[in-house]
Design a protein around this motif. Structure first.
Motif, short mmCIF file in Angstrom:
data_model
loop_
_atom_site.label_atom_id
_atom_site.label_comp_id
_atom_site.label_asym_id
_atom_site.label_seq_id
_atom_site.Cartn_x
_atom_site.Cartn_y
_atom_site.Cartn_z
N SER A 114 -3.93 -27.09 4.10
CA SER A 114 -2.97 -26.57 3.12
C SER A 114 -1.96 -27.63 2.71
O SER A 114 -1.64 -27.77 1.52
N LEU A 115 -1.44 -28.38 3.68
CA LEU A 115 -0.48 -29.44 3.38
C LEU A 115 -1.10 -30.48 2.45
O LEU A 115 -0.48 -30.89 1.47
N ARG A 116 -2.32 -30.89 2.76
CA ARG A 116 -2.99 -31.89 1.92
C ARG A 116 -3.23 -31.34 0.51
O ARG A 116 -3.07 -32.06 -0.48
N ALA A 117 -3.63 -30.09 0.42
CA ALA A 117 -3.87 -29.48 -0.90
C ALA A 117 -2.58 -29.43 -1.71
O ALA A 117 -2.58 -29.73 -2.91
N GLN A 118 -1.47 -29.08 -1.07
CA GLN A 118 -0.18 -29.03 -1.76
C GLN A 118 0.23 -30.42 -2.24
O GLN A 118 0.73 -30.57 -3.36
N ARG A 119 0.01 -31.42 -1.42
CA ARG A 119 0.38 -32.78 -1.81
C ARG A 119 -0.50 -33.27 -2.96
O ARG A 119 -0.01 -33.92 -3.88
N GLU A 120 -1.77 -32.95 -2.91
CA GLU A 120 -2.65 -33.34 -4.02
C GLU A 120 -2.24 -32.64 -5.31
O GLU A 120 -2.23 -33.26 -6.38
N GLU A 121 -1.89 -31.37 -5.22
CA GLU A 121 -1.42 -30.63 -6.40
C GLU A 121 -0.16 -31.26 -6.99
O GLU A 121 0.01 -31.30 -8.20
N ALA A 122 0.71 -31.75 -6.13
CA ALA A 122 1.94 -32.39 -6.61
C ALA A 122 1.62 -33.71 -7.31
O ALA A 122 2.34 -34.12 -8.24
N LEU A 123 0.56 -34.39 -6.89
CA LEU A 123 0.19 -35.67 -7.48
C LEU A 123 -0.67 -35.53 -8.73
O LEU A 123 -0.68 -36.42 -9.59
N PRO A 125 -0.65 -33.90 -11.65
CA PRO A 125 -0.14 -34.07 -13.02
C PRO A 125 0.02 -35.54 -13.42
O PRO A 125 -0.35 -35.92 -14.54
N ALA A 126 0.55 -36.35 -12.51
CA ALA A 126 0.73 -37.77 -12.83
C ALA A 126 -0.61 -38.49 -12.89
O ALA A 126 -0.87 -39.27 -13.81
N ILE A 127 -1.48 -38.22 -11.94
CA ILE A 127 -2.76 -38.91 -11.90
C ILE A 127 -3.63 -38.52 -13.09
O ILE A 127 -4.35 -39.36 -13.64
N ALA A 128 -3.53 -37.28 -13.53
CA ALA A 128 -4.33 -36.82 -14.67
C ALA A 128 -3.95 -37.55 -15.96
O ALA A 128 -4.77 -37.65 -16.87
N THR A 129 -2.73 -38.06 -16.05
CA THR A 129 -2.31 -38.77 -17.26
C THR A 129 -2.79 -40.22 -17.28
O THR A 129 -2.70 -40.88 -18.32
N MET A 130 -3.31 -40.70 -16.16
CA MET A 130 -3.77 -42.08 -16.09
C MET A 130 -5.13 -42.22 -16.78
O MET A 130 -5.96 -41.32 -16.67
N GLN A 156 -2.92 -46.71 15.29
CA GLN A 156 -2.24 -45.71 14.48
C GLN A 156 -3.21 -44.60 14.09
O GLN A 156 -4.34 -44.88 13.73
N PRO A 157 -2.80 -43.33 14.13
CA PRO A 157 -3.68 -42.25 13.72
C PRO A 157 -3.95 -42.34 12.23
O PRO A 157 -3.05 -42.56 11.44
N GLN A 158 -5.18 -42.19 11.87
CA GLN A 158 -5.57 -42.23 10.47
C GLN A 158 -6.39 -40.99 10.16
O GLN A 158 -7.18 -40.54 10.97
N ALA A 159 -6.23 -40.48 8.98
CA ALA A 159 -7.08 -39.40 8.54
C ALA A 159 -8.47 -39.97 8.29
O ALA A 159 -8.61 -41.13 7.91
N PRO A 160 -9.52 -39.19 8.47
CA PRO A 160 -10.85 -39.67 8.15
C PRO A 160 -10.90 -40.11 6.69
O PRO A 160 -10.21 -39.54 5.85
N PRO A 161 -11.73 -41.12 6.35
CA PRO A 161 -11.73 -41.68 4.99
C PRO A 161 -11.94 -40.63 3.91
O PRO A 161 -11.35 -40.73 2.86
N HIS A 162 -12.75 -39.59 4.16
CA HIS A 162 -12.97 -38.60 3.11
C HIS A 162 -11.74 -37.76 2.79
O HIS A 162 -11.69 -37.08 1.79
N LYS A 163 -10.73 -37.82 3.63
CA LYS A 163 -9.50 -37.06 3.39
C LYS A 163 -8.37 -37.93 2.91
O LYS A 163 -7.30 -37.46 2.65
N GLY A 164 -8.59 -39.22 2.85
CA GLY A 164 -7.54 -40.16 2.48
C GLY A 164 -7.50 -40.42 1.00
O GLY A 164 -7.59 -39.52 0.17
N ALA A 165 -7.42 -41.68 0.64
CA ALA A 165 -7.22 -42.11 -0.75
C ALA A 165 -8.32 -41.62 -1.67
O ALA A 165 -8.07 -41.38 -2.84
N GLN A 166 -9.54 -41.43 -1.17
CA GLN A 166 -10.63 -41.06 -2.04
C GLN A 166 -10.47 -39.67 -2.63
O GLN A 166 -11.05 -39.37 -3.65
N SER A 167 -9.70 -38.80 -2.01
CA SER A 167 -9.55 -37.44 -2.51
C SER A 167 -8.57 -37.35 -3.66
O SER A 167 -8.46 -36.34 -4.31
N ALA A 168 -7.79 -38.41 -3.91
CA ALA A 168 -6.83 -38.40 -5.00
C ALA A 168 -7.57 -38.54 -6.28
O ALA A 168 -7.26 -38.13 -7.31
#
Length: 168
Positions: A114-123, A125-130, A156-168
């Protein structure tokens, strides 16, 4: 191929500065939309615990302390709170009866999703304009940055790659 060390250093500095500015912008975005993208009911430290436990299911409390760079008693208190929220389970390690292993519960996994989904939703609008090429470059650059951070800071703890930058 000869690479100018001075130019390479300057490019690295410019990239680090750009990354820092983006991080600061994201902090402002999260703060501005705290109602929509709040990490409540967990603190930032507790969120780091959740990421670490997600990344290494069954991690021991001792190993978690090392990942966090915290005293075992501090890590244990963080886990106490997360267990009280129903986000993690602690159980005896099958390899050592003296150690506890940590796992996310369904509620903990749901919270992170849920937290990741909320953060992606916040991002979005800006990413869609690129322009498409810029979005592709962003994914490539963030994936490269994630790899480099993991390679230079392996504890350092890292999210698995499929949940990181690629989901943006």
């Amino acid at each position: 191929m000869d690479v100018n060390p001075s130019a390479s250093h300057r490019e690295s500095h410019d990239a680090a500065e750009a990354a820092r500015e983006v991080i600061e912008l994201l902090e402002v975005l999260w703060e501005r939309g705290k109602d929509a993208v709040s990490t409540a009911p967990v603190s930032t430290s507790q969120l780091r615990v959740l990421y670490a436990v997600e990344h290494e299911e069954g991690i021991s409390l001792r190993a978690l302390s090392e990942v966090l760079g915290a005293a075992p008693s501090s890590a244990s208190r963080l886990c106490d709170r997360l267990q009280a929220l129903g986000f993690i389970d602690r159980s005896p390690s099958p390899s050592s009866g003296r150690e506890l292993q940590l796992r996310l519960t369904g509620k903990g996994l749901s919270y992170l999703f849920s937290l990741r989904a909320q953060r992606e939703e916040a991002l979005l609008p800006a990413i869609a304009t690129m322009p498409a090429a810029t979005r592709t470059a962003l994914v490539k650059g963030l994936t490269g940055l994630q790899w480099a951070v993991e390679a230079t800071a392996p504890t350092q703890p890292q999210a698995p790659p499929h949940k990181g930058a690629q989901s943006a």
